[in-house]
Design an enzyme around this catalytic site. Sequence first.
Site, PDB file in Angstrom:
ATOM      1  N   GLU A 157       0.822  -1.204   0.000  1.00 16.53           N
ATOM      2  CA  GLU A 157       0.000   0.000   0.000  1.00 16.53           C
ATOM      3  C   GLU A 157       0.860   1.260   0.000  1.00 16.53           C
ATOM      4  OE1 GLU A 157      -3.830   2.052   2.241  1.00 16.53           O
ATOM      5  OE2 GLU A 157      -2.890   0.265   3.119  1.00 16.53           O
ATOM      6  N   PHE A 192      -7.874   7.747  -0.032  1.00 16.45           N
ATOM      7  CA  PHE A 192      -7.638   8.597   1.140  1.00 16.45           C
ATOM      8  C   PHE A 192      -6.220   9.159   1.107  1.00 16.45           C
ATOM      9  CE2 PHE A 192      -5.686   8.775   5.377  1.00 16.45           C
ATOM     10  CZ  PHE A 192      -6.423   9.814   5.932  1.00 16.45           C
ATOM     11  N   GLU A 251     -12.808   1.123   2.591  1.00 16.13           N
ATOM     12  CA  GLU A 251     -12.217   1.311   3.907  1.00 16.13           C
ATOM     13  C   GLU A 251     -12.782   2.565   4.555  1.00 16.13           C
ATOM     14  OE1 GLU A 251      -7.837   0.498   5.150  1.00 16.13           O
ATOM     15  OE2 GLU A 251      -7.928   2.628   4.617  1.00 16.13           O
TER      16      GLU A 251
END
Length: 315
Positions: A157, A192, A251
């Site tokens: 990630e 995000f 998420e």
Amino acid sequence: MSAVAERLPPGLDVACHLNVLLADPGSDLIASALDAIAARGFRRVVLAPVDADAFDAAGFRRLCEARGLTAIPIAGQSPGADVSSSDPQVRAAGIAALRRMVGLAAALGSDQLNGVPYGLFGRAPSAAPVDAWRRSAAAVGEVADEAHERGVAMVFEVLNRYETALVNTADQAMAYAEASGSPHLRIHLDTFHMAVEEDDLAGAIRTALPRLAFLELGQSGRGALSRGAVDVADVVRGALDAGYEGRWGVEAFTAAILPEPARDALAIWREPYRDGVHLTDDAVRVIRAGWASSTVGRRAARLSRAQVPTVGTAP
């Protein structure tokens, strides 16, 4: 549980982070949480970090498989086990920790391992040294090749600058993946984090597309996908139109659900939502809107209409 108005488009392989609904996979509420996730058309559930040696992989796998779900675990590093460290023993411990998580993924029946395998989570006091970056890439590439042999894709990630100094943008992620020397290492982008670091979200997705395997949808305030600075539906449309065929994730985090250590680590001190099931319903609507406006979604709609028999026509 109330009737579900909508499900995710059948052509999309979408995961839901378990912490959207529940703090602990060992909770008595785990069965109902997994039921809610499966009922909305999610195919996978992402776990929070767990101890590979202590986690009941067989039991959790049975719970997931009974609902048509597959778990995706998350790998990480610690001060005493860090692949970016200059200390050979610490670096070796970091590699060993990643190998244990690959084993957990296999035990869960998963073909994917997410997470931050490249170094410590948290704000660094300075930019990452080039040597640390190279050490990390070489070690992660080695484990990615080993994971591939076990049928598991290692997917790392890309985080914002307040959570790591090693990899913050799609450009950096592509450079890191190439430096790893592994053709099997894959990229995980999260809207995000992208909203902090990228000046062009669609462009970042196109940059990472050759190695992009997981595109996670998260809002600027960590709450409902329909409310925030990120136009999540447009991200879905743009990614599909760019040719993205990989997996997706949803998420969100709230202090109403997360346990205290996770709240502190992620700086989740507010309650952007209180009901995780309602949040997943909102996510389904947003994803469906983006899919419906994409070339893929419009084509699926035309095919669906063409298959509906007209009045007076035999089925």
